[in-house]
Design a protein around this motif. Structure first.
Motif, PDB file in Angstrom:
ATOM      1  N   MET A  26      56.384  63.618  45.826  1.00 17.26           N
ATOM      2  CA  MET A  26      57.742  62.712  45.045  1.00 17.26           C
ATOM      3  C   MET A  26      57.570  60.884  44.939  1.00 17.26           C
ATOM      4  SD  MET A  26      61.293  63.682  47.114  1.00 17.26           S
ATOM      5  CE  MET A  26      61.851  63.193  46.586  1.00 17.26           C
ATOM      6  N   SER A  27      57.688  60.173  43.530  1.00 22.71           N
ATOM      7  CA  SER A  27      58.108  59.429  43.851  1.00 22.71           C
ATOM      8  C   SER A  27      58.934  58.196  43.631  1.00 22.71           C
ATOM      9  CB  SER A  27      56.472  59.236  42.447  1.00 22.71           C
ATOM     10  OG  SER A  27      56.759  57.696  42.383  1.00 22.71           O
ATOM     11  N   TYR A  28      58.549  57.931  44.383  1.00 21.26           N
ATOM     12  CA  TYR A  28      61.105  56.907  44.600  1.00 21.26           C
ATOM     13  C   TYR A  28      61.013  55.992  43.658  1.00 21.26           C
ATOM     14  CZ  TYR A  28      60.307  59.480  48.906  1.00 21.26           C
ATOM     15  OH  TYR A  28      60.068  60.719  49.943  1.00 21.26           O
ATOM     16  N   ASN A  29      61.868  55.770  43.653  1.00 18.85           N
ATOM     17  CA  ASN A  29      62.540  55.043  41.651  1.00 18.85           C
ATOM     18  C   ASN A  29      62.198  53.520  42.706  1.00 18.85           C
ATOM     19  OD1 ASN A  29      64.941  53.477  40.818  1.00 18.85           O
ATOM     20  ND2 ASN A  29      64.039  54.226  39.461  1.00 18.85           N
ATOM     21  N   ASP A  30      62.015  52.865  42.285  1.00 15.22           N
ATOM     22  CA  ASP A  30      61.992  51.136  42.851  1.00 15.22           C
ATOM     23  C   ASP A  30      63.555  50.535  43.619  1.00 15.22           C
ATOM     24  OD1 ASP A  30      58.613  51.160  43.272  1.00 15.22           O
ATOM     25  OD2 ASP A  30      59.122  49.820  41.290  1.00 15.22           O
ATOM     26  N   THR A  31      64.306  50.263  42.659  1.00 13.41           N
ATOM     27  CA  THR A  31      65.337  50.578  42.972  1.00 13.41           C
ATOM     28  C   THR A  31      66.232  50.781  43.802  1.00 13.41           C
ATOM     29  OG1 THR A  31      66.084  49.908  40.380  1.00 13.41           O
ATOM     30  CG2 THR A  31      68.012  50.028  41.628  1.00 13.41           C
ATOM     31  N   TYR A  32      65.448  52.340  43.598  1.00 13.03           N
ATOM     32  CA  TYR A  32      66.279  53.720  44.863  1.00 13.03           C
ATOM     33  C   TYR A  32      66.207  52.747  46.098  1.00 13.03           C
ATOM     34  CZ  TYR A  32      67.426  57.285  47.918  1.00 13.03           C
ATOM     35  OH  TYR A  32      67.871  58.360  48.654  1.00 13.03           O
ATOM     36  N   ARG A  33      64.692  52.087  46.753  1.00  9.19           N
ATOM     37  CA  ARG A  33      63.623  52.201  47.394  1.00  9.19           C
ATOM     38  C   ARG A  33      64.678  50.590  47.648  1.00  9.19           C
ATOM     39  NH1 ARG A  33      58.442  53.670  49.339  1.00  9.19           N
ATOM     40  NH2 ARG A  33      58.227  54.663  47.751  1.00  9.19           N
ATOM     41  N   ASP A  34      64.097  49.620  46.770  1.00 12.24           N
ATOM     42  CA  ASP A  34      64.547  48.548  46.603  1.00 12.24           C
ATOM     43  C   ASP A  34      66.629  48.160  47.313  1.00 12.24           C
ATOM     44  OD1 ASP A  34      63.129  47.129  46.005  1.00 12.24           O
ATOM     45  OD2 ASP A  34      63.512  46.695  43.731  1.00 12.24           O
ATOM     46  N   LEU A  35      67.117  49.006  47.184  1.00 15.61           N
ATOM     47  CA  LEU A  35      68.656  49.321  47.975  1.00 15.61           C
ATOM     48  C   LEU A  35      68.490  49.733  49.283  1.00 15.61           C
ATOM     49  CD1 LEU A  35      70.503  51.074  45.014  1.00 15.61           C
ATOM     50  CD2 LEU A  35      70.552  49.054  46.496  1.00 15.61           C
ATOM     51  N   LEU A  36      67.499  50.773  49.340  1.00 18.02           N
ATOM     52  CA  LEU A  36      67.510  51.578  51.086  1.00 18.02           C
ATOM     53  C   LEU A  36      66.919  49.966  51.967  1.00 18.02           C
ATOM     54  CD1 LEU A  36      65.782  55.407  50.152  1.00 18.02           C
ATOM     55  CD2 LEU A  36      68.370  54.277  51.296  1.00 18.02           C
ATOM     56  N   LEU A  37      66.015  49.930  51.267  1.00 17.89           N
ATOM     57  CA  LEU A  37      65.198  48.207  52.486  1.00 17.89           C
ATOM     58  C   LEU A  37      66.758  47.556  53.016  1.00 17.89           C
ATOM     59  CD1 LEU A  37      61.885  47.694  50.488  1.00 17.89           C
ATOM     60  CD2 LEU A  37      62.533  48.749  52.540  1.00 17.89           C
ATOM     61  N   ASP A  38      67.544  47.048  51.775  1.00 15.81           N
ATOM     62  CA  ASP A  38      68.580  46.399  52.086  1.00 15.81           C
ATOM     63  C   ASP A  38      69.174  46.713  53.584  1.00 15.81           C
ATOM     64  OD1 ASP A  38      68.354  45.055  49.849  1.00 15.81           O
ATOM     65  OD2 ASP A  38      69.991  45.441  48.454  1.00 15.81           O
ATOM     66  N   LYS A  39      68.979  47.808  53.863  1.00 17.83           N
ATOM     67  CA  LYS A  39      69.709  48.400  55.418  1.00 17.83           C
ATOM     68  C   LYS A  39      68.433  48.278  56.016  1.00 17.83           C
ATOM     69  CE  LYS A  39      73.006  49.648  53.210  1.00 17.83           C
ATOM     70  NZ  LYS A  39      74.749  49.503  53.352  1.00 17.83           N
ATOM     71  N   GLY A  40      67.756  48.145  55.955  1.00 19.58           N
ATOM     72  CA  GLY A  40      66.271  47.349  56.521  1.00 19.58           C
ATOM     73  C   GLY A  40      65.367  48.969  56.588  1.00 19.58           C
ATOM     74  N   VAL A  41      64.156  47.796  57.807  1.00 24.71           N
ATOM     75  CA  VAL A  41      62.929  48.892  56.832  1.00 24.71           C
ATOM     76  C   VAL A  41      63.205  50.332  57.817  1.00 24.71           C
ATOM     77  CG1 VAL A  41      60.553  48.844  57.337  1.00 24.71           C
ATOM     78  CG2 VAL A  41      61.388  46.504  56.659  1.00 24.71           C
ATOM     79  N   ASP A  42      63.852  50.340  58.868  1.00 19.44           N
ATOM     80  CA  ASP A  42      63.754  51.702  59.709  1.00 19.44           C
ATOM     81  C   ASP A  42      64.740  52.357  58.721  1.00 19.44           C
ATOM     82  OD1 ASP A  42      62.027  50.579  61.503  1.00 19.44           O
ATOM     83  OD2 ASP A  42      62.964  49.793  63.132  1.00 19.44           O
ATOM     84  N   ALA A  43      65.820  51.575  58.599  1.00 23.10           N
ATOM     85  CA  ALA A  43      66.438  53.179  58.138  1.00 23.10           C
ATOM     86  C   ALA A  43      66.380  53.147  56.323  1.00 23.10           C
ATOM     87  CB  ALA A  43      68.302  52.580  57.994  1.00 23.10           C
ATOM     88  N   SER A  44      65.463  52.630  55.845  1.00 20.42           N
ATOM     89  CA  SER A  44      65.131  52.789  55.336  1.00 20.42           C
ATOM     90  C   SER A  44      64.195  53.737  54.775  1.00 20.42           C
ATOM     91  CB  SER A  44      63.986  52.004  53.777  1.00 20.42           C
ATOM     92  OG  SER A  44      63.277  52.181  52.897  1.00 20.42           O
ATOM     93  N   GLY A  45      62.688  54.328  55.980  1.00 20.08           N
ATOM     94  CA  GLY A  45      61.758  54.367  56.163  1.00 20.08           C
ATOM     95  C   GLY A  45      62.497  56.401  56.541  1.00 20.08           C
ATOM     96  N   ARG A  46      63.629  55.839  56.873  1.00 19.45           N
ATOM     97  CA  ARG A  46      64.290  57.319  57.330  1.00 19.45           C
ATOM     98  C   ARG A  46      64.579  58.191  56.208  1.00 19.45           C
ATOM     99  NH1 ARG A  46      65.423  54.570  62.139  1.00 19.45           N
ATOM    100  NH2 ARG A  46      67.512  54.171  61.324  1.00 19.45           N
ATOM    101  N   ALA A  47      65.979  57.495  55.472  1.00 19.36           N
ATOM    102  CA  ALA A  47      65.743  57.874  54.269  1.00 19.36           C
ATOM    103  C   ALA A  47      65.265  58.471  53.403  1.00 19.36           C
ATOM    104  CB  ALA A  47      67.132  57.054  53.142  1.00 19.36           C
ATOM    105  N   LEU A  48      64.345  58.006  53.481  1.00 21.69           N
ATOM    106  CA  LEU A  48      63.098  58.265  52.004  1.00 21.69           C
ATOM    107  C   LEU A  48      61.903  59.549  52.866  1.00 21.69           C
ATOM    108  CD1 LEU A  48      61.490  54.701  51.457  1.00 21.69           C
ATOM    109  CD2 LEU A  48      63.328  56.583  49.850  1.00 21.69           C
TER     110      LEU A  48
END
Length: 73
Positions: free
Chosen positions: A31-53
Protein backbone atom coordinates in the motif's frame (compact mmCIF):
# COMPACT_ATOMS: atom_id res chain seq x y z
CA UNK A 1 10.35 -9.46 -7.09
CA UNK A 2 8.71 -11.43 -4.29
CA UNK A 3 12.09 -12.88 -3.30
CA UNK A 4 13.44 -9.35 -2.82
CA UNK A 5 10.43 -8.26 -0.79
CA UNK A 6 10.81 -11.25 1.52
CA UNK A 7 14.41 -10.16 2.21
CA UNK A 8 13.49 -6.49 2.79
CA UNK A 9 12.83 -6.73 6.51
CA UNK A 10 12.66 -2.95 7.01
CA UNK A 11 9.68 -2.62 4.64
CA UNK A 12 7.84 -5.67 5.88
CA UNK A 13 8.38 -4.72 9.54
CA UNK A 14 6.76 -1.35 8.92
CA UNK A 15 3.65 -2.95 7.40
CA UNK A 16 4.14 -1.36 4.00
CA UNK A 17 4.34 -4.54 1.97
CA UNK A 18 4.39 -8.30 2.24
CA UNK A 19 4.23 -11.48 0.20
CA UNK A 20 1.39 -13.98 0.55
CA UNK A 21 1.83 -17.62 -0.47
CA UNK A 22 -1.02 -18.68 -2.76
CA UNK A 23 -1.67 -21.91 -4.59
CA UNK A 24 -1.11 -20.09 -7.88
CA UNK A 25 2.18 -18.54 -6.66
CA UNK A 26 3.33 -15.70 -4.45
CA UNK A 27 1.17 -12.59 -4.27
CA UNK A 28 2.86 -9.24 -3.59
CA UNK A 29 0.71 -6.94 -1.42
CA UNK A 30 1.63 -3.31 -0.81
CA UNK A 31 0.00 0.00 0.00
CA UNK A 32 1.09 3.53 -0.70
CA UNK A 33 -0.56 6.02 1.60
CA UNK A 34 -1.86 9.36 0.39
CA UNK A 35 0.18 12.21 1.95
CA UNK A 36 -2.94 14.15 2.89
CA UNK A 37 -4.38 11.13 4.71
CA UNK A 38 -1.07 10.54 6.49
CA UNK A 39 -0.88 14.21 7.53
CA UNK A 40 -4.40 14.08 8.98
CA UNK A 41 -3.46 11.02 11.00
CA UNK A 42 -0.26 12.68 12.22
CA UNK A 43 -2.42 15.46 13.70
CA UNK A 44 -3.58 12.78 16.17
CA UNK A 45 0.02 11.96 17.13
CA UNK A 46 2.77 9.72 15.83
CA UNK A 47 1.68 6.63 17.79
CA UNK A 48 -1.97 6.94 16.77
CA UNK A 49 -0.94 7.52 13.17
CA UNK A 50 1.26 4.43 13.15
CA UNK A 51 -1.48 2.28 14.64
CA UNK A 52 -4.03 3.55 12.13
CA UNK A 53 -1.78 2.95 9.12
CA UNK A 54 -0.95 -0.54 10.38
CA UNK A 55 -4.65 -1.29 10.87
CA UNK A 56 -5.43 -0.17 7.31
CA UNK A 57 -2.67 -2.36 5.89
CA UNK A 58 -3.71 -5.34 8.04
CA UNK A 59 -7.31 -5.03 6.83
CA UNK A 60 -6.14 -4.79 3.20
CA UNK A 61 -3.81 -7.76 3.66
CA UNK A 62 -6.54 -9.93 5.19
CA UNK A 63 -8.96 -8.97 2.40
CA UNK A 64 -6.40 -10.03 -0.21
CA UNK A 65 -5.88 -13.35 1.60
CA UNK A 66 -9.63 -14.04 1.68
CA UNK A 67 -10.21 -12.88 -1.90
CA UNK A 68 -7.40 -14.99 -3.37
CA UNK A 69 -7.83 -18.02 -1.11
CA UNK A 70 -4.23 -17.72 0.06
CA UNK A 71 -2.64 -18.61 3.37
CA UNK A 72 -0.63 -16.42 5.72
CA UNK A 73 2.60 -17.24 7.47
Amino acid sequence: MTQGVRRDTSATAENRRTVIACSSGDLYVAMSYNDTYRDLLLDKGVDASGRALSAVFDAFHQAAVRDRGCRTG
